[in-house]
Enzyme design. Structure first.
Site, short mmCIF file in Angstrom:
data_model
loop_
_atom_site.label_atom_id
_atom_site.label_comp_id
_atom_site.label_asym_id
_atom_site.label_seq_id
_atom_site.Cartn_x
_atom_site.Cartn_y
_atom_site.Cartn_z
CD GLU A 429 -2.35 -1.61 2.58
OE1 GLU A 429 -2.10 -0.92 3.58
OE2 GLU A 429 -2.90 -2.73 2.64
CG LEU A 458 -6.19 -0.39 2.13
CD1 LEU A 458 -6.96 0.88 2.41
CD2 LEU A 458 -6.32 -1.35 3.28
CD GLU A 460 -3.34 -4.90 5.21
OE1 GLU A 460 -4.55 -5.23 5.15
OE2 GLU A 460 -2.98 -3.71 5.25
CD GLN A 482 0.33 2.06 4.76
OE1 GLN A 482 -0.79 2.23 5.28
NE2 GLN A 482 0.60 2.45 3.53
CE1 TYR A 486 -4.02 -1.38 11.23
CE2 TYR A 486 -2.42 -0.15 9.94
CZ TYR A 486 -3.40 -0.19 10.92
OH TYR A 486 -3.77 0.95 11.57
CG HIS A 531 -0.25 4.09 13.54
ND1 HIS A 531 -1.59 4.11 13.87
CD2 HIS A 531 -0.20 4.29 12.20
CE1 HIS A 531 -2.30 4.34 12.78
NE2 HIS A 531 -1.48 4.44 11.76
#
Ligand SMILES: Cc1ncc(C[n+]2csc(CCOP(=O)(O)OP(=O)(O)O)c2C)c(N)n1
Ligand SMILES: [Mg+2]
Length: 739
Positions: A429, A458, A460, A482, A486, A531
């Site tokens: 992505e 998009l 995975e 990314q 994910y 994140h």
């Protein structure tokens, strides 16, 4: 007690023959029906394949009853799939449903020297001589027949099928030669319940999306619809309706349950995919006879009359009726064929039982993940061609630029590898035009071409599936996930699929790849858990998977080259986890020291798999760390040094395989070990390190500092649950004070 369903089906077929009235006989080369493409001889061959598949199911149950067989999920009722094989070529890569006995037999018929009945029996009996998995699983697979093995995880093979179809076309586009004919198509079959799995819907969507976007996607999906998944019925008409108006995906419907009847539509579908290079879904009507598996008591969820109705639709009976009414054979001749195949299967079953089975752990594990360190060292340090480098980098040769950060080093290393391996692809992505969320792939698409560095949709599972298929077809994929968080919704593509392919095919199929994953925490409070995901547990226990976590740019470049070499030499699958928080870090001890930057070397120094980096020669304390923990530990060691305490820091670099020998050597040189592990206390890396130390006989004190067993919150609160530099220092001092 209910009658044995296998016996019911067997006798009902034989009884049905006596109800048939033969038509005037035709010759073997005459067409079976005026509108079809099959000759009588070809139609009879399809009958034989269907009958052999049926007898294999009966044999599976008999073998089970004798304790000699280990698998009873059969193909009975699905024998029409022989038509799909007949409509294809044996060079068309096939990824099959577990009810594909007749397909397997019909394809084997196209390849001289095949022994399909024995192959299947060797699978049922778990023999080491079985041609694909060698007793490790019962699957339909055979490299000579272009059939790669599938796992038991329904629908997990569809993303790979999309990847294979993509790769057939991409190789051509890149001008790379291939043993697969240029007009080959991929065939991928599965059941009606499986089509609802998100892995299937994702793959069907990816194929349609790719085709809609104007790219070629020669894959024929085959949904073998028996109306049920174990005990749960599929609503009538669901498959056809759900896929009727899908842009980019053409649907073909074969209502005929017998192979001789389904052949026409199957051929039409195959021709469409082959000529148009577009995806299609063949909706093939089947029934399920004899329950889901040998152990399944159908009466617990279906009425006796439902079962009887289904039995009446036996495709073998239907085939016999067509052959007889068209004059291809008499009922007596069909009976003779059926009984002679029974005898052949029975005789071969005795042979299969007598064949050797797997007999040692070494033998079982041999194909899993072979390692050739000497050859990897040579390959990893093989320089890319100078003129190709010049073409790629132009005036901007990276060694002429100053030392780079981790992100810059990875970017340059990927560039060098793209030069070195013309078959390498980088995708994920936002990795193409944007160059990645953190700029790690910036500029690569421009230099290498958009055919080699590109954005995906998009999903995975699709990204990894694309990688698996591309790798299986001889490309060298570097997919990017990314964020580590994910990976989890697609993890089975790595665990169940990528890592197991060599094992289930005894190395006859491989999918060498390097999946780059941006991950770990310390984003200064930004982004919250997803994140900052700091758990590597799901990657650490995948058999055979290489898990690399570099902490600095020069290591990252060298480790990427090692992973690429391991892929080329040993077919290895690597996960390369990049600490996001270190991507743009320049300094180590103080602002402006630039000690966390590294100069670019076109050919990096070799970092062998499982070899750590050691900082310092202190003999009082060994701090074991990796990733973000390394610069933290180095700063702690510096502070301890000021107090006269000599520590050394060991960066594991590889979390699988762990550098156990070096770990033990440095631990015993120092006498005490502190593990600074940014992953969680439970399931984290430190558990493996402590275990390795204890198993290896280290008897000195061991302590660990970790992050908490929690998800990570936003803002400064993140620091309350993450391993801190202060905690490392305090624990180190406490460990030293205790003695
Ligand atoms: C991901 C996954 N979930 C559950 C299962 C257990 N399971 C095996 S077969 C099956 C039903 C599949 O039905 P269908 O796709 O219609 O194929 P059929 O057996 O009817 O040919 C289930 C739930 C599995 N193998 N994989
Ligand atoms: Mg089904």
């Amino acid at each position: 007690m209910a009658e044995d369903p296998a016996r019911v089906i067997d006798s009902a077929f034989i009884a049905s023959l006596s109800t048939l009235t033969p038509a005037p006989r035709k010759g073997p080369d005459e067409l079976l029906t005026p509108d079809g493409a099959l000759t009588c001889a070809e139609a009879l061959a399809l009958f034989d394949d269907q009958a052999a598949s049926r007898h294999l199911d009966l044999a599976a149950r008999a073998l089970r009853a004798r304790g000699e067989g280990f698998y009873t999920i059969g193909s009975s009722g699905h024998e029409g799939n022989a038509a799909v094989a007949a409509a294809l070529r044996p060079t068309d890569p096939a990824l099959l449903h577990y009810r594909s006995g007749a397909f397997y037999l019909a394809r084997a018929r196209q390849v001289p020297g095949s022994t399909p009945i024995l192959d299947v029996l060797l699978g049922l009996t778990g023999s080491r001589d079985e041609p694909i998995a060698g007793g490790r699983h019962k699957v339909f697979g055979n490299a000579r027949l272009s059939i790669s093995p599938q796992t038991s995880t329904i629908a997990s093979h569809l993303p790979r099928a999309v990847g294979l179809a993509f790769a057939i076309e991409r190789r051509k586009k890149l001008g790379l030669p291939s043993e697969t004919p240029s007009d080959a198509i991929v065939v991928c079959s599965f059941g009606d319940a499986s089509i609802n799995h998100s892995t299937a819907t994702g793959a069907l969507n990816a194929a349609a999306h790719t085709s809609y976007a104007g790219l070629r996607m020669p894959v024929l999906f085959v949904c073998e619809d028996n109306g049920i998944g174990i005990s749960v019925p599929t609503p009538e008409g669901w498959v056809s309706e759900a896929y009727r108006d899908r842009p980019g995906l053409r649907i073909f419907r074969a209502d005929e349950i017998a192979a001789v009847g389904a052949h026409r539509v199957a051929s039409e579908a195959a021709r469409y995919v082959r000529e148009r290079r577009r995806p299609a879904l063949l909706h093939l009507s089947t029934v399920r006879l004899m329950g889901h598996a040998g152990s399944d008591l159908e009466l617990s969820y279906r009425t006796a009359s439902q079962i009887r109705d289904t039995e009446a639709q036996d495709p073998l009976r239907r085939t016999a009726a067509i052959l007889t009414s068209c004059g291809a054979a008499t009922p007596e001749a069909l009976r003779e064929r059926y009984e002679s195949i029974r005898r052949e299967v029975a005789a071969l079953a005795e042979q299969a039982i007598a064949r050797p089975r797997l007999s040692s752990a070494e033998e079982i594990m041999a194909p899993l993940a072979p390692r050739s360190p000497a050859r990897i060292a040579i390959e990893a340090t093989r320089a890319p061609e100078a003129s190709a480098r010049q073409r790629f980098w132009g005036e901007a040769l990276p060694e002429r630029e100053g030392p780079g950060t981790l992100a810059q080093s990875i970017n340059r290393a990927l560039g060098e590898l793209l030069v070195k391996y013309p078959e390498m692809l980088v995708f994920g992505e936002d990795v193409g035009r944007k160059g990645g969320v953190y700029g790690v792939t910036r500029g690569l698409a421009k230099r290498a071409s958009a055919a080699r560095v590109f954005d995906t949709l998009l999903d995975e599972q699709t990204i990894l599936g694309l990688a698996l298929g591309a790798a299986q077809h001889g490309l060298l994929p570097f997919p990017e996930i990314q964020y580590l968080a994910y990976l989890h919704n697609a993890e089975d593509q790595l665990r169940g699929e990528a890592a197991s392919l060599r094992y289930f095919s005894q190395g006859q199929y491989e999918n060498p790849l390097v999946v780059r994953i941006a991950g770990l925490a310390y984003q200064k409070g930004f982004g919250g858990h997803f994140h900052n995901d700091n758990s590597l547990a799901v990657l650490r226990d995948i058999p055979g998977l290489i898990l690399a976590v570099p902490s600095r740019g020069d290591d990252a470049a060298a480790m990427l080259a090692t992973c690429a070499a391991a892929a080329k030499i040993d077919g290895a699958v690597s996960a390369f986890v990049e600490p996001i928080a270190l991507y743009h870090t320049r300094d180590l001890y103080e602002a402006g020291d630039a000690l966390w930057c590294a100069p670019h070397r076109p050919v990096p120094e070799h970092v062998p798999l499982g070899s750590p980096r050691v900082y310092g020669e202190g003999r009082e304390l060994l701090i074991v760390s990796f990733g973000n923990g390394v610069p933290m530990s180095l700063r702690v060691a510096r502070r301890l040094e000021k107090d006269g305490i000599a520590a050394r820091v060991l960066d594991l670099r590889w979390l699988a395989p762990l550098p156990i020998t070096e770990l033990l050597a440095h631990a015993s040189a120092c006498g005490r070990v502190l593990i600074a592990d940014e992953t969680r206390r439970s399931g984290g890396v430190s558990e493996g390190v402590v275990t390795a130390l204890v198993d290896g006989g280290f008897r000195g004190p061991i302590a660990r500092v970790t992050s908490e067993d929690t998800f990570i919150p936003l803002g400064d609160a993140a620091n309350l649950v993450l391993m801190s530099e202060r905690a490392i220092e305090e624990r180190a001092r406490a460990l030293l004070a205790a003695l």
